[in-house]
Design a protein around this motif. Structure first.
Motif, PDB file in Angstrom:
ATOM      1  N   LEU A 125      71.648  -1.849   2.528  1.00  0.00           N
ATOM      2  CA  LEU A 125      72.798  -0.759   2.372  1.00  0.00           C
ATOM      3  C   LEU A 125      73.083   0.289   1.634  1.00  0.00           C
ATOM      4  N   PHE A 165      75.873  -6.540   9.348  1.00  0.00           N
ATOM      5  CA  PHE A 165      75.516  -5.529   9.519  1.00  0.00           C
ATOM      6  C   PHE A 165      77.068  -4.561  10.479  1.00  0.00           C
ATOM      7  N   TYR A 166      77.021  -5.339  10.813  1.00  0.00           N
ATOM      8  CA  TYR A 166      78.256  -4.159  12.228  1.00  0.00           C
ATOM      9  C   TYR A 166      79.385  -4.261  10.658  1.00  0.00           C
ATOM     10  N   LEU A 181      79.235  -2.536   7.742  1.00  0.00           N
ATOM     11  CA  LEU A 181      79.137  -0.679   8.328  1.00  0.00           C
ATOM     12  C   LEU A 181      79.636  -0.153   9.406  1.00  0.00           C
ATOM     13  N   ILE A 196      80.221   3.428  10.027  1.00  0.00           N
ATOM     14  CA  ILE A 196      78.585   4.009  11.070  1.00  0.00           C
ATOM     15  C   ILE A 196      78.548   4.411  12.291  1.00  0.00           C
ATOM     16  N   ILE A 213      71.117   2.868   2.875  1.00  0.00           N
ATOM     17  CA  ILE A 213      71.714   3.429   4.354  1.00  0.00           C
ATOM     18  C   ILE A 213      72.153   3.918   3.707  1.00  0.00           C
ATOM     19  N   LYS A 214      73.498   3.719   3.165  1.00  0.00           N
ATOM     20  CA  LYS A 214      73.892   4.843   1.842  1.00  0.00           C
ATOM     21  C   LYS A 214      73.071   6.641   1.823  1.00  0.00           C
TER      22      LYS A 214
END
Length: 126
Positions: A19, A47-48, A51, A54, A22-23
């Motif tokens: 994470l 993960f959904y 995020l 996104i 990803i950021k």
């Protein structure tokens, strides 16, 4: 009008580390993401949930042999559910669940059909 997508690898490291990565990719200009294939819908849902705003293209790939599963296990540290079976039936069921998930969350999916008859794999799913 170029859209830049980056990668998400849910198996690369722990979820928190991924994470953070990803950021950093978003800060660097990523507009969306493609994931490594998921083999367990529960991990995709995690993960959904982490995020939700996104744009993500969720990857799904059939695993049709023990040797292929070993590849994903050993080289990619993939996570498979306890009920995993290297059969077309099991992989089609996962694909259907993933499609339903993407429809219910208004998200995207892509299929990575490796060494499987594409017509048989996607028959009745699309």
């Amino acid at each position: 009008e170029v859209k830049v997508c980056a990668g998400i690898d849910p198996y690369r490291s722990g979820i928190k580390t991924e994470l953070d990565y990803i950021k950093r990719k978003i800060d660097a200009g990523a507009d969306g993401f493609f994931t490594q294939p998921f083999f367990d819908l529960r991990l995709m849902e995690i993960f959904y949930d982490l995020l939700p705003t996104i744009e993500i293209f969720w990857g799904i790939s059939p695993v049709m042999s023990v040797r292929s599963k070993d590849y994903w296990d050993n080289l990619n540290n993939a996570i498979f559910p306890p009920d995993f079976e290297p059969t077309l039936q099991w992989n089609r069921a996962l694909a259907k669940q993933a499609l339903d998930f993407c429809q219910s969350t208004d998200s995207n999916i892509y299929f990575m059909p490796i060494r499987v008859d594409l017509v048989e794999y996607l028959k009745g799913l699309l």
